[in-house]
Design a protein around this motif. Structure first.
Motif, short mmCIF file in Angstrom:
data_model
loop_
_atom_site.label_atom_id
_atom_site.label_comp_id
_atom_site.label_asym_id
_atom_site.label_seq_id
_atom_site.Cartn_x
_atom_site.Cartn_y
_atom_site.Cartn_z
N SER A 25 0.83 -1.21 0.00
CA SER A 25 0.00 0.00 0.00
C SER A 25 0.86 1.26 0.00
CB SER A 25 -0.93 0.01 1.21
OG SER A 25 -1.83 -1.06 1.15
N LEU A 26 1.86 1.31 0.85
CA LEU A 26 2.74 2.48 0.91
C LEU A 26 3.50 2.68 -0.39
CD1 LEU A 26 4.15 2.16 4.55
CD2 LEU A 26 2.59 3.91 3.68
N THR A 27 3.97 1.59 -0.96
CA THR A 27 4.69 1.67 -2.24
C THR A 27 3.76 2.17 -3.34
OG1 THR A 27 6.14 -0.13 -1.54
CG2 THR A 27 6.09 0.37 -3.89
N SER A 28 2.53 1.70 -3.33
CA SER A 28 1.55 2.15 -4.32
C SER A 28 1.32 3.65 -4.21
CB SER A 28 0.23 1.40 -4.10
OG SER A 28 -0.78 1.91 -4.93
N VAL A 29 1.19 4.15 -3.00
CA VAL A 29 0.99 5.59 -2.79
C VAL A 29 2.21 6.37 -3.28
CG1 VAL A 29 0.76 7.38 -1.02
CG2 VAL A 29 -0.67 5.33 -0.91
N ASN A 30 3.41 5.88 -2.98
CA ASN A 30 4.63 6.55 -3.45
C ASN A 30 4.68 6.59 -4.97
OD1 ASN A 30 5.52 6.99 -0.85
ND2 ASN A 30 6.95 5.28 -0.84
N PHE A 31 4.35 5.48 -5.61
CA PHE A 31 4.36 5.43 -7.07
C PHE A 31 3.33 6.39 -7.66
CE2 PHE A 31 6.19 0.85 -7.81
CZ PHE A 31 7.37 1.24 -7.21
N LYS A 32 2.12 6.38 -7.10
CA LYS A 32 1.06 7.27 -7.59
C LYS A 32 1.46 8.73 -7.44
CE LYS A 32 -2.91 4.25 -6.89
NZ LYS A 32 -4.14 4.01 -6.11
N ASP A 33 2.05 9.07 -6.30
CA ASP A 33 2.48 10.46 -6.07
C ASP A 33 3.53 10.89 -7.10
OD1 ASP A 33 0.77 10.70 -3.92
OD2 ASP A 33 2.34 10.52 -2.39
N ALA A 34 4.48 10.01 -7.36
CA ALA A 34 5.54 10.33 -8.33
C ALA A 34 4.96 10.53 -9.73
CB ALA A 34 6.61 9.23 -8.32
N ILE A 35 4.07 9.64 -10.15
CA ILE A 35 3.47 9.75 -11.48
C ILE A 35 2.56 10.99 -11.54
CG2 ILE A 35 1.97 8.64 -13.20
CD1 ILE A 35 4.73 7.26 -12.83
N SER A 36 1.82 11.26 -10.48
CA SER A 36 0.97 12.45 -10.44
C SER A 36 1.79 13.72 -10.60
CB SER A 36 0.20 12.52 -9.11
OG SER A 36 -0.79 11.53 -9.07
N ASN A 37 2.97 13.75 -9.98
CA ASN A 37 3.85 14.92 -10.11
C ASN A 37 4.33 15.12 -11.54
OD1 ASN A 37 3.63 15.72 -7.44
ND2 ASN A 37 5.38 14.49 -6.78
N SER A 45 -4.83 13.98 -14.66
CA SER A 45 -4.69 13.03 -13.55
C SER A 45 -4.20 11.69 -14.09
CB SER A 45 -6.05 12.84 -12.88
OG SER A 45 -6.95 12.20 -13.77
N ILE A 46 -3.83 10.83 -13.16
CA ILE A 46 -3.42 9.48 -13.54
C ILE A 46 -4.57 8.78 -14.27
CG2 ILE A 46 -2.88 7.18 -12.62
CD1 ILE A 46 -1.22 8.55 -10.45
N GLU A 47 -5.79 8.97 -13.78
CA GLU A 47 -6.96 8.33 -14.41
C GLU A 47 -7.19 8.85 -15.82
OE1 GLU A 47 -7.01 7.91 -10.10
OE2 GLU A 47 -6.95 9.71 -11.32
N GLN A 48 -7.03 10.16 -16.02
CA GLN A 48 -7.18 10.73 -17.37
C GLN A 48 -6.08 10.19 -18.29
OE1 GLN A 48 -7.06 14.91 -16.49
NE2 GLN A 48 -9.25 15.03 -16.06
N PRO A 121 7.43 9.61 -22.44
CA PRO A 121 8.84 9.47 -22.03
C PRO A 121 9.10 9.96 -20.60
CG PRO A 121 8.67 10.58 -24.17
CD PRO A 121 7.28 10.44 -23.63
N LYS A 122 8.36 10.97 -20.17
CA LYS A 122 8.53 11.49 -18.81
C LYS A 122 8.02 10.48 -17.78
CE LYS A 122 8.14 16.29 -20.38
NZ LYS A 122 9.55 16.53 -20.43
N VAL A 123 6.90 9.85 -18.08
CA VAL A 123 6.36 8.82 -17.18
C VAL A 123 7.31 7.62 -17.16
CG1 VAL A 123 4.46 7.17 -16.83
CG2 VAL A 123 3.96 9.56 -17.37
N LEU A 124 7.78 7.19 -18.31
CA LEU A 124 8.71 6.07 -18.39
C LEU A 124 9.97 6.35 -17.59
CD1 LEU A 124 9.52 3.31 -19.46
CD2 LEU A 124 10.33 4.43 -21.54
N SER A 125 10.50 7.56 -17.71
CA SER A 125 11.69 7.93 -16.96
C SER A 125 11.44 7.84 -15.45
CB SER A 125 12.12 9.35 -17.34
OG SER A 125 13.19 9.77 -16.55
N THR A 126 10.28 8.30 -15.01
CA THR A 126 9.93 8.24 -13.59
C THR A 126 9.77 6.79 -13.14
OG1 THR A 126 8.88 10.40 -13.71
CG2 THR A 126 8.25 8.99 -11.86
N GLU A 127 9.11 5.98 -13.95
CA GLU A 127 8.94 4.57 -13.61
C GLU A 127 10.29 3.88 -13.49
OE1 GLU A 127 4.60 3.87 -15.79
OE2 GLU A 127 6.45 3.49 -16.90
N THR A 128 11.20 4.23 -14.38
CA THR A 128 12.55 3.64 -14.35
C THR A 128 13.28 4.07 -13.07
OG1 THR A 128 12.63 3.61 -16.75
CG2 THR A 128 14.73 3.45 -15.60
#
Length: 151
Positions: A25-37, A45-48, A121-128
């Motif tokens: 759960s905590l990791t999910s929140v961290n990932f969502k926050d990073a992608i949202s930023n 939004s992430i959903e959009q 590419p920005k999202v991919l970079s963050t995921e990486t």
């Protein structure tokens, strides 16, 4: 004495289970926050973003709200509202089907595709960056285990 050992074992398994759920759960929140930023400067939004990717995957073919909803990562999303916001931004178009007036067809626009070309590419970079601490083998194992937990 055997019963006490079983109780202790059960309690440690429960503790480990709680620790696991909390960590995921905590990791999910961290990932969502990073992608949202990453998405914030694009005012989506992430959903959009998820809706845009679903529509891009249609390769120019129309889809409807129910199909989008079925493919959403977050099933709690209000798909109608998400699509309406994307229409306002010019990323999506909605048409009434000529053959069936009750059917609404949704398409991604050229502007929506161009936005994804910039955002992806920005999202991919963050995921990486989020996962670079793990080896390829660890990532494969983690993915296997997370998939197993969802079944």
């Amino acid at each position: 004495m055997k019963e006490l050992e079983d109780i202790i074992k059960t309690k440690s398994e429960i503790t480990l289970a709680k620790k696991t759920v909390l960590n995921v759960s905590l990791t999910s929140v961290n990932f969502k926050d990073a992608i949202s930023n990453v998405l914030k400067p694009f005012d989506i939004s992430i959903e959009q973003f998820n809706v845009l990717r679903i529509l891009r995957g249609q390769h120019g073919k129309p889809t409807n709200l129910q199909d989008i909803q079925d493919r959403m990562v977050s099933k709690m999303s209000n798909t109608t509202r998400l699509v309406d916001k994307l229409i306002i931004k010019g990323f999506v178009e909605r048409f009434i089907c000529e053959d069936n007036r009750r059917k609404v067809e949704i398409f991604i626009t050229k502007q929506g595709l161009e936005a994804l070309n910039i955002i992806d590419p920005k999202v991919l970079s963050t995921e990486t960056e989020l996962t670079e601490i793990l080896t390829t083998e660890e990532l494969n194992t983690l993915n296997t285990l997370l998939t197993k937990l969802r079944k």
